[in-house]
Scaffold this active site. Sequence first.
Site, PDB file in Angstrom:
ATOM      1  N   HIS A   1       0.887  -1.187   0.000  1.00 38.61           N
ATOM      2  CA  HIS A   1       0.000   0.000   0.000  1.00 38.61           C
ATOM      3  C   HIS A   1       0.917   1.226   0.000  1.00 38.61           C
ATOM      4  O   HIS A   1       1.696   1.397  -0.914  1.00 38.61           O
ATOM      5  CB  HIS A   1      -0.912  -0.097   1.230  1.00 38.61           C
ATOM      6  CG  HIS A   1      -2.083   0.842   1.248  1.00 38.61           C
ATOM      7  ND1 HIS A   1      -2.398   1.689   0.224  1.00 38.61           N
ATOM      8  CD2 HIS A   1      -3.037   1.064   2.213  1.00 38.61           C
ATOM      9  CE1 HIS A   1      -3.488   2.382   0.534  1.00 38.61           C
ATOM     10  NE2 HIS A   1      -3.887   2.039   1.737  1.00 38.61           N
TER      11      HIS A   1
ATOM     12  N   HIS B   1      -1.462  -2.228 -10.007  1.00 36.75           N
ATOM     13  CA  HIS B   1      -2.428  -1.630  -9.085  1.00 36.75           C
ATOM     14  C   HIS B   1      -3.690  -2.472  -9.123  1.00 36.75           C
ATOM     15  O   HIS B   1      -4.068  -2.969 -10.181  1.00 36.75           O
ATOM     16  CB  HIS B   1      -2.748  -0.188  -9.508  1.00 36.75           C
ATOM     17  CG  HIS B   1      -3.337   0.624  -8.423  1.00 36.75           C
ATOM     18  ND1 HIS B   1      -4.677   0.561  -8.109  1.00 36.75           N
ATOM     19  CD2 HIS B   1      -2.778   1.501  -7.556  1.00 36.75           C
ATOM     20  CE1 HIS B   1      -4.906   1.380  -7.104  1.00 36.75           C
ATOM     21  NE2 HIS B   1      -3.779   1.961  -6.738  1.00 36.75           N
TER      22      HIS B   1
ATOM     23  N   ASP C   1       3.458   5.613  -6.775  1.00 38.19           N
ATOM     24  CA  ASP C   1       4.671   5.463  -5.976  1.00 38.19           C
ATOM     25  C   ASP C   1       5.929   5.354  -6.821  1.00 38.19           C
ATOM     26  O   ASP C   1       7.034   5.487  -6.308  1.00 38.19           O
ATOM     27  CB  ASP C   1       4.560   4.215  -5.093  1.00 38.19           C
ATOM     28  CG  ASP C   1       3.498   4.415  -4.043  1.00 38.19           C
ATOM     29  OD1 ASP C   1       3.490   5.491  -3.441  1.00 38.19           O
ATOM     30  OD2 ASP C   1       2.678   3.508  -3.842  1.00 38.19           O
TER      31      ASP C   1
END
Length: 432
Positions: A265, A307, A367
């Site tokens: 996460h 994702h 990210d």
Amino acid sequence: MTNKKITIKDGQSNNEAELPVLESILGPDVVDIRALEKDLGYLSHDPGFMATSSCESKITFIDGNEGKLWYRGYPIEELAEKSNFIETAYLLLNDKLPNNNELELFSKNISSSYNVDPAIKNIIEVFDKSSHPMAIMTACLSYLSAKYHDNIDIQNKDYRYKSTINLISSVPVISAWILNYILSEQFQEPSEKRSIAENFINMAFPKLDPDQKNLSSKAMDIIFLLHADHEQNASTSTVRLSGSSETSPYAAIAAGISTLWGPTHGGANEAVINMLEEIKNSDKDVEHYINMAKDKENTFRLMGFGHRIYKNYDPRAKIIQKIAHEYLSQLDNTNPNKPLFDIAMKLEKFALEDDYFVSRKLYPNVDFYSGIVLKAIGIPQSMYTVIFALARTVGWVAHWNEMIEDKNFRIGRPRQLYTGKNKTSYRDIKDR
Ligand code: CMC
């Protein structure tokens, strides 16, 4: 609700259940399965919540196939270009963009709550300097939940507004204090005159020259905005589930922070930098790492790729990639982060042309580039997820408020498919 319904027939008993279809404004319609248990005695089973809507929400819309992310109907690209974190926070909480007076009042309410209880500094100092900042953060939130425990009144709008403002103002100040502490610097004080991003940069890097502070604050503000909400992800769902027991909002946010910490996460941005550093220091090339990620015998994964929802380019990744370009180009050419950015671009190029990643729809996520920008700003790696938590606090409290205002609000209590032993008699230890 549409008039559409799905009728399910139990092949054994021939009994039927009618399941109403609830209409989404956008995205798939949702089947209300409650009659499944009531009329047929069955539960639904969906590990990982792959096909389960857990609530009704008006806050954020994601179309993972198209790579769309909208806050309250506004595309993230437009907000990143024209808005800022504070205004976006108002939007997420209030379902509308503020006018001048509303924005001024909201900003004033936030900045006048920067005066976090100084005892938090003592909490921080209890920890070893090498402790993970996310662990320190949850402890600080626990302290706040104890401090504000006596007047919990979640059904009261004023209580919720005050808690909301207090959380949005306090978490950034606490984050900066944690950063001061782990860098062995003196605790810096916030200023009411600054925005959340300006305060964070000023508190984190007091000695930085003003131009650099300005540049970093702007990049940080967009990073906050991009991370402010992301519908029902693991940490937001945790905040909702935790908050559904009517616990303190500070405790519910602490639960969200714990969930966000994990490497699949919010912790992925740290893992991306570790991976890029490893590639930089290795004598193996980028292709070698791509092959490792594809090898099913190897546990290595391309961090910052893939994702659960986006089966297309994460729109936030595009924006952050642009910020990384712009930010790094304004820094000294010898900046040690440039090689990491080059490796990231190479990895991305290889992966986007490789059938393994293409067929599984694995694209860079937010990210993949955010760690590079944070590193260039000078944020220590262990603080990346704290930055994410700071920004996501806005989304968490928006969802917490929405949940409590929902007419169907009740404690969340998932069921299970029991696969354990049937009734078993206790045997004395000598007979086992
Ligand atoms: N590298 C290599 N293979 C991957 C990767 C990756 N990063 N991600 C998924 N796959 C493969 C996976 O092995 C599986 O292959 P197969 O079908 O052959 O078994 C397939 O793609 C589907 O993956 P999954 O694990 O079933 O997908 P998921 O939806 O359960 O997991 C994920 C999503 C984000 C946890 C995963 O893609 C991942 O671990 N990515 C790396 C960590 C990361 O970047 N996380 C940040 C998520 S975005 C930030 C946030 O919203 O919090």
